[in-house]
Motif scaffolding. Structure first.
Motif, short mmCIF file in Angstrom:
data_model
loop_
_atom_site.label_atom_id
_atom_site.label_comp_id
_atom_site.label_asym_id
_atom_site.label_seq_id
_atom_site.Cartn_x
_atom_site.Cartn_y
_atom_site.Cartn_z
N ASP A 87 -11.00 0.56 -8.50
CA ASP A 87 -9.84 -0.32 -8.60
C ASP A 87 -9.50 -0.68 -10.04
O ASP A 87 -8.65 -1.52 -10.29
CB ASP A 87 -10.01 -1.57 -7.74
CG ASP A 87 -11.38 -2.18 -7.88
OD1 ASP A 87 -12.11 -1.75 -8.80
OD2 ASP A 87 -11.73 -3.07 -7.09
N THR A 88 -10.16 -0.05 -11.01
CA THR A 88 -9.77 -0.22 -12.39
C THR A 88 -9.49 1.16 -12.97
O THR A 88 -9.73 2.16 -12.30
CB THR A 88 -10.88 -0.89 -13.21
OG1 THR A 88 -11.97 0.04 -13.31
CG2 THR A 88 -11.36 -2.17 -12.57
N LYS A 94 -7.67 -4.95 -13.24
CA LYS A 94 -7.58 -4.19 -11.98
C LYS A 94 -6.24 -3.51 -11.88
O LYS A 94 -5.22 -4.07 -12.30
CB LYS A 94 -7.77 -5.14 -10.80
CG LYS A 94 -9.19 -5.57 -10.64
CD LYS A 94 -9.51 -5.88 -9.20
CE LYS A 94 -11.01 -6.02 -9.05
NZ LYS A 94 -11.47 -6.47 -7.78
N ILE A 95 -6.23 -2.29 -11.34
CA ILE A 95 -4.95 -1.62 -11.17
C ILE A 95 -4.60 -1.47 -9.69
O ILE A 95 -3.50 -1.06 -9.34
CB ILE A 95 -4.91 -0.24 -11.88
CG1 ILE A 95 -6.08 0.62 -11.42
CG2 ILE A 95 -4.93 -0.41 -13.38
CD1 ILE A 95 -6.00 2.05 -11.95
N ASN A 96 -5.54 -1.77 -8.83
CA ASN A 96 -5.22 -1.78 -7.40
C ASN A 96 -6.27 -2.61 -6.67
O ASN A 96 -7.28 -3.00 -7.26
CB ASN A 96 -5.16 -0.35 -6.84
CG ASN A 96 -6.47 0.39 -7.01
OD1 ASN A 96 -7.49 0.00 -6.47
ND2 ASN A 96 -6.45 1.47 -7.79
N ASP A 97 -6.01 -2.87 -5.40
CA ASP A 97 -6.96 -3.65 -4.60
C ASP A 97 -7.69 -2.73 -3.66
O ASP A 97 -7.06 -1.94 -2.95
CB ASP A 97 -6.23 -4.73 -3.79
CG ASP A 97 -5.91 -5.93 -4.65
OD1 ASP A 97 -6.75 -6.26 -5.49
OD2 ASP A 97 -4.82 -6.49 -4.48
N TYR A 98 -8.99 -2.86 -3.63
CA TYR A 98 -9.80 -2.04 -2.71
C TYR A 98 -9.96 -2.77 -1.39
O TYR A 98 -10.24 -3.96 -1.37
CB TYR A 98 -11.16 -1.77 -3.35
CG TYR A 98 -12.13 -1.05 -2.46
CD1 TYR A 98 -11.89 0.26 -2.09
CD2 TYR A 98 -13.28 -1.67 -2.00
CE1 TYR A 98 -12.78 0.93 -1.27
CE2 TYR A 98 -14.18 -1.00 -1.19
CZ TYR A 98 -13.92 0.30 -0.83
OH TYR A 98 -14.81 0.96 -0.02
N LYS A 131 0.86 -1.18 0.00
CA LYS A 131 0.00 0.00 0.00
C LYS A 131 0.90 1.23 0.00
O LYS A 131 1.85 1.30 0.76
CB LYS A 131 -0.85 -0.02 1.27
CG LYS A 131 -2.05 0.87 1.16
CD LYS A 131 -2.92 0.99 2.39
CE LYS A 131 -3.09 -0.03 3.40
NZ LYS A 131 -4.04 0.24 4.45
N TYR A 154 5.37 3.97 2.18
CA TYR A 154 5.27 2.58 1.71
C TYR A 154 4.93 1.70 2.89
O TYR A 154 5.69 1.60 3.84
CB TYR A 154 6.60 2.12 1.11
CG TYR A 154 7.06 2.95 -0.06
CD1 TYR A 154 6.38 2.90 -1.26
CD2 TYR A 154 8.18 3.76 0.06
CE1 TYR A 154 6.81 3.66 -2.34
CE2 TYR A 154 8.62 4.52 -1.01
CZ TYR A 154 7.93 4.46 -2.21
OH TYR A 154 8.34 5.20 -3.27
N ALA A 184 -4.74 6.34 0.50
CA ALA A 184 -3.99 5.40 -0.31
C ALA A 184 -3.89 5.96 -1.71
O ALA A 184 -4.84 6.56 -2.23
CB ALA A 184 -4.70 4.05 -0.33
N ALA A 201 -3.99 5.64 -5.42
CA ALA A 201 -4.47 4.69 -6.42
C ALA A 201 -3.70 4.88 -7.72
O ALA A 201 -3.70 4.03 -8.58
CB ALA A 201 -5.96 4.88 -6.65
N ASN A 202 -3.06 6.03 -7.85
CA ASN A 202 -2.42 6.36 -9.10
C ASN A 202 -1.09 7.07 -8.78
O ASN A 202 -1.07 8.25 -8.45
CB ASN A 202 -3.36 7.27 -9.89
CG ASN A 202 -2.69 7.90 -11.08
OD1 ASN A 202 -1.75 7.34 -11.65
ND2 ASN A 202 -3.16 9.07 -11.47
#
Lengths: 449, 310, 306
Positions: free
Chosen positions: B136-137, B116-120, A331, A359, A342, A344-345
């Motif tokens: 998450d996409t 998916k690009i990450n986990d929720y 994460k 991290y 968090a 996401a991008n």
């Protein structure tokens, strides 16, 4: 002197200030920066440059889109190559100005010399104008435009300026580093804000786990000799740096629900904001840089860093410069582990309020929630005296009236409840939604009046 | 012993009579005069109190209908025309016929189409997830997969398909009450006309991003290329904000749009035969060729005319 | 929840030492049937396997065992488990949803349904401490009987060879009632681990102490004294482990105090004036009903809303 702290709730997460001994390094410029038009609380800023324009560092590239909004300056010199939507760190589309970096030329009238300017301008309006024109916003997390906060509405006066150096979030060390390395400038910034607020006393609150910072600031206050500034030692407890908690700790006053700190005569500013105010007023330097910590429990100590970054640098660029994403990371968080978001991008650009790239390893993964057994630990931990377990139940039942009665709108989203829950119930996720709903109802009612 | 029994029976009987008198008096004293038609209509309605009509339950629906005296603002999507006709008979008024509707999930971002690009890890709720971040996409508009719609459905018509991660509508159970439409924070679910024998064509995407961005996030995304719009001979398709929309009132179910869509974002369901893409494409090409010839034929004399005039 | 199991271990060990293998059997049957039943119900009746809580059912099983005489037949324990898990817990929706403490509900159900088996208390001589097995009544039962026949308490105690000291050493009772010290050790462990807060047990004990002090002062022949009331019966077990059950106790500290005082009052009223010798289970059950009301009345002190 006794250590100050707030009176309700609170938790004691492990300190983990792993990067506290890392000196602030200046990051080299990336090939391109992406300046978000939405890096402050309030209305989105409106771009005033067009594609193809050449800009210098420190030049205004966007103007406020409303009363509560802020100017945005180009962090680099170069050419505007695009203006359009780009994903921010939460993955939402946000208007960004893309600038291709060419050289490092600053706009005129900006004093880049390191000399300390201690003489404070006499004219209050001049100071406020400088703060506004240089796009200073609160750097403690909420990024509220500073010139609005320093200009209380008529009939309200500040009894105390509180400088927030608590940095109660684990891991974060950027405030600690600037308190050590740029002590004098922060103290001058505090004196400037005192001046604007009509000469009220100023308390610089620092948590007890930073004795070096407390000492350095005390020495600086004595050396510079501004009247009415003192340093207070705060107890190490989360969320000590919350605005309302800090007012409670320092002034023993509580802001009424729905009220503003100025209602009880308090103005709270972060130490990083104080530094930005100093640069804006004394050096006419806009807010285009800030300090950020690269840390986490999965990187070895040698790779922890505190960086001076320009806004608009992509997080991925900074991460790459710091040695890439370490192994074992599950994460990546921007901000502290308690209140941060968090990421996401990772391609998202830094903004004025960016404070860390964190991290975190698998130990921070959420556990599957089990049923609430009403143990009441969340209620004990809540610094606002709310009952999170009850709020979650009411939210599930969509009882908006009861949610308002039980003060869901008072939630400061500090995350103490979720941290303390032995059943891993996602309390804050739900309360945040409940709060938004209640606020909507309150706003609709006020609009009707 | 006998005495006790007699006394007990006597006292209890008297007490019962007395209390029933009191109850009768109270009931008549506090009686609320209500139009009997409200009860009648309420009985006719499905009684699920789902709120799909926009009223707070069936009783509120009946109350509003009787007060208004007509059914202009009342329509029970659950009962459909059958129930509405009965209600209209009670009220003695006309009911506007409306086509039977069904909930349609406009997202085809299955696990295979949309990586998916990450986990929720937050609360299992689409509402919470949508408020927290972009999902998450890479797609900001698609299904979040936490099943708020499934939880909202009072008829058990929705379920999550574990393979695709998308909700599936059971048409036989769906009453088009609209609860799922309101529950979806991304507004993916739409109530569309069921279509003749359940045949309908729709765009299974709501992604407003520009083509390349949308395509990168999901291989089944509508990229707003406009091919369908150009192909449609009924004017049923409009492309706005980089996404196509088919007006089901105008759609003639020719499935030409479905055949030309480069990403497969247009879905036809309920048709007896699978779509023969090549045949339909050939049909379109033939028509276009004929149209071009006709245009040529139409243009040529005009040119000559102009020349002669000039 | 695992902490609670650990905290119960000393008391379980002591009762095992006192009563021997038969007690171990009671514990095993109770624990296995509670955990097993919960799994079965969650899996096959409610069809929601995620409702199986594991350690929480184990705690219920252990508490139930500690509430039963060591001579309990196995089928009675299973019936108790059905009542505890099936009726008191799962029918309300599983962990966190029940109104009444499952173990106590089961105990009261068994007490009413099988009074003979439930009051057949073995004297703690059947275990490894002494060889001969004797069965007898609990001190509270002896005194209740004695008072009914018109004897003053000191005489009853003397007639049964009970002094204040011997009560602490060997009391006939259910598995969990015999060792105050072991229970206290477990409770202190819970306090140190910050699993429970002391307010509920403290207020129960203080109330019981205060009431017995007053009544014993008025008429020592008819009313038992403070020490006797505190260490006998299920007071300690109830106060430390059953009244502090999160689910069925108030959330706020002050609410807990009200809850505890209520339990203390009811226990003493039943002991002094009721027809049952012991009232801890009834007291907790009765106060369980009031928990939602107490939660409504006592809230956390809120910031900025003084």
């Amino acid at each position: 002197m006794a250590k100050l702290t707030f009176s309700i709730g609170g938790i004691h997460p492990a300190d983990k200030k792993l990067a506290k001994d890392c000196k602030i390094e200046t990051l080299p410029l990336p090939p391109k920066v992406y300046v978000s038009m939405f890096q402050h609380l309030g209305a989105m800023a409106k771009p005033v440059v067009t594609v193809g324009d050449s800009v210098k560092a420190g030049q205004i590239i966007a103007e406020p889109g409303g009363f509560i909004s802020a100017y945005i300056h180009s962090p680099v010199s170069g050419k505007v190559t695009a203006i359009g939507p780009r994903k921010d760190l939460a993955g939402f589309n946000q208007m960004h100005i893309e600038i291709e970096v060419q050289g490092d030329e600053w706009a005129e009238g900006i004093d880049l010399s390191p000399e300390l300017v201690t003489a404070i301008p006499e004219d209050r309006d001049f100071i406020l104008d400088r703060i506004k024109m240089n796009g200073v916003v609160g750097l403690g997390g909420a990024t509220f435009p500073t010139h609005v906060k320093l200009n209380p509405p008529p009939g309200k006066t500040a009894d105390c300026l509180i400088l927030n150096g608590a940095e109660c979030e684990p891991f974060l060390t950027s405030d600690f580093r600037i308190l050590l390395e740029r002590t004098d400038e922060i103290v001058v910034g505090a004196a400037i804000m005192q001046k604007v607020l009509g000469g009220c006393p100023c308390v610089i609150g620092i948590e007890e786990n930073k004795p070096e910072a407390i000492e350095a600031v005390r020495a600086s206050v004595n050396r510079l000799g501004y009247p009415g500034i003192r340093v207070a030692t705060l107890r190490k407890r989360y969320p000590q740096g919350g605005e309302k908690q800090l007012i409670d700790a320092v002034m023993h006053r509580q802001v009424r629900s729905g009220g503003l700190p100025i209602d009880v005569g308090a103005v709270v500013q972060n130490v990083a904001t104080s530094l930005a105010v100093y640069e804006a007023v004394q050096k006419n330097k806009p807010l285009v840089t800030n300090t950020l910590t690269v840390t986490g429990d999965v990187i070895d100590p040698a790779r922890q860093h505190n960086y001076l970054f320009r806004i608009g640098m992509p997080l991925s660029y900074i991460a790459e410069y710091a040695g890439g994403v370490p192994e074992g990371t599950v994460k990546i968080v921007s901000g502290g582990p308690m209140m941060g978001k968090a990421i996401a991008n990772l391609d998202a650009a830094t903004v004025k309020g960016s404070s860390s790239i964190l991290y975190l390893g698998s130990s921070t993964l959420r556990h599957a929630a089990t049923p609430c057994i009403s143990c009441g630990r969340c209620a004990d931990a809540c610094p606002m005296g709310l009952e999170p377990f009850l709020l979650k139940r009411l939210y599930d039942a969509q009882d908006i009236e009861a949610l308002e009665k039980n003060a869901a709108q008072d939630c400061i989203e500090c995350g103490c409840c979720q941290y303390s829950c032995p059943a891993y119930v996602p309390l804050l996720d739900n309360i945040r939604m409940a709060k938004a709903q209640v606020m909507g109802v309150i706003r609709a009612r006020n609009a009707k009046k | 012993m006998t005495n006790t029994i007699i006394w007990t029976v006597a006292i209890l009987t008297c007490l019962g009579l007395l209390l029933s008198l009191v109850l009768f008096w109270v009931a008549s004293k506090f009686k609320v005069e209500e139009d009997p038609r409200i009860d009648e209509i309420e009985k006719t309605l499905p009684g699920a109190n789902c709120g799909g009509c926009g009223f707070a339950g069936c009783r509120a629906f009946a109350d509003a209908a009787v007060k208004a005296g007509n059914l202009d603002k009342n329509y029970c999507p659950v009962g459909g025309s059958e129930v509405m006709n009965k209600v209209a008979a009670i009220l003695g008024c006309e009911v506007k016929e409306s086509a039977p509707m069904v909930a349609v999930v406009r997202c085809n971002g299955s696990c295979a189409n949309r990586p998916k690009i990450n986990d929720y890890q937050g609360a299992e709720s689409c509402k919470v997830k949508a408020a927290l971040y972009g999902g998450d996409t890479g797609c900001l508009f698609g299904c979040l997969g936490c099943g708020d719609c499934v939880a909202a459905c009072a008829f058990g018509a929705l379920s999550m398909n574990p393979e695709t991660g998308l909700p599936v509508v059971d048409e036989s159970k769906c009453t088009a009450c609209g609860k799922c439409v309101a529950a979806c924070p991304k507004r993916i679910i739409e109530l569309r006309a069921k279509g003749p024998r359940g045949m309908r064509v729709f765009v299974s995407c709501t992604n407003k991003d520009k083509g390349p961005v949308a395509r990168k996030a999901c291989s089944a995304a509508c990229i707003g290329c406009g091919l369908c719009e150009k192909t449609c001979t009924h004017g049923a398709i409009t492309v706005a904000d980089n996404v196509a929309y088919i007006d089901f009132a105008k759609c003639k179910l020719c499935r030409e749009c479905e055949a030309v869509c480069p990403t497969g974002a247009i879905h036809g369901v309920g048709f007896p035969k699978p779509l023969d893409k090549e045949a339909v494409k050939k049909r379109i090409a033939d028509r276009k060729a004929r149209a071009a010839e006709a245009a040529k034929a139409a243009v040529q004399p005009e040119v000559k005319k102009e020349e002669s005039n000039g | 929840m695992l902490d609670v199991v650990i905290a119960l271990l000393p008391a379980l060990l002591v009762s095992f030492l006192f009563y021997g293998w038969s007690e171990l059997l009671v514990i095993a049957v109770s624990a296995v049937s509670c955990v097993g039943l919960e799994w079965l119900i969650a899996r096959f009746v409610m069809k929601r396997p995620e409702l199986f809580s594991g350690s929480s059912a184990l705690v219920t099983g252990l508490l139930l065992a500690m509430n039963l005489p060591t001579t309990s037949p196995w089928w009675m324990i299973v019936v108790g488990a059905v009542v505890a898990i099936g009726i008191a817990k799962m029918s309300f929706g599983g962990l966190g949803q029940n109104i009444f403490n499952p173990a106590i509900t089961a105990r009261v159900f068994l007490l009413i349904s099988f009074p003979v088996q439930m009051t057949n208390w073995a004297m703690p001589t059947s275990g490894f401490i002494a060889a001969d097995a004797v069965s007898g009544a609990t001190p509270l039962g002896i005194i209740k009987e004695g008072i009914k026949s018109g004897l003053p308490i000191p005489e009853i105690l003397e007639a049964n060879g009970m002094s204040a000291v011997s009560i602490l050493r060997d009391i006939g009772g259910s598995g969990g009632e015999i060792s105050a010290v072991a229970l206290l050790v477990g409770f202190v462990y819970l306090l140190i681990r910050k699993v429970v807060k002391p307010w509920i047990p403290l207020s129960i004990i203080c109330t019981i102490a205060l009431i017995s002090l007053i009544f014993h002062g008025i008429d020592p022949d008819r009313f038992t004294g403070v020490a006797f009331n505190l260490v006998t019966g299920g007071v300690l077990l109830g106060a430390f482990f059953m009244a502090t059950d999160y689910v069925t106790s108030p959330v706020s500290n002050w609410g807990g105090v009200v809850f505890g005082v209520g339990i203390g009052l009811i226990v003493m009223m039943i002991r002094y004036f009721g027809s049952y010798p012991e009232g801890m289970s009834f007291a907790i059950l009765i106060m369980n009903c009031f928990v939602p009301l107490i939660n409504r009345a006592f809230h956390q002190k809120k910031y900025g809303r003084a």
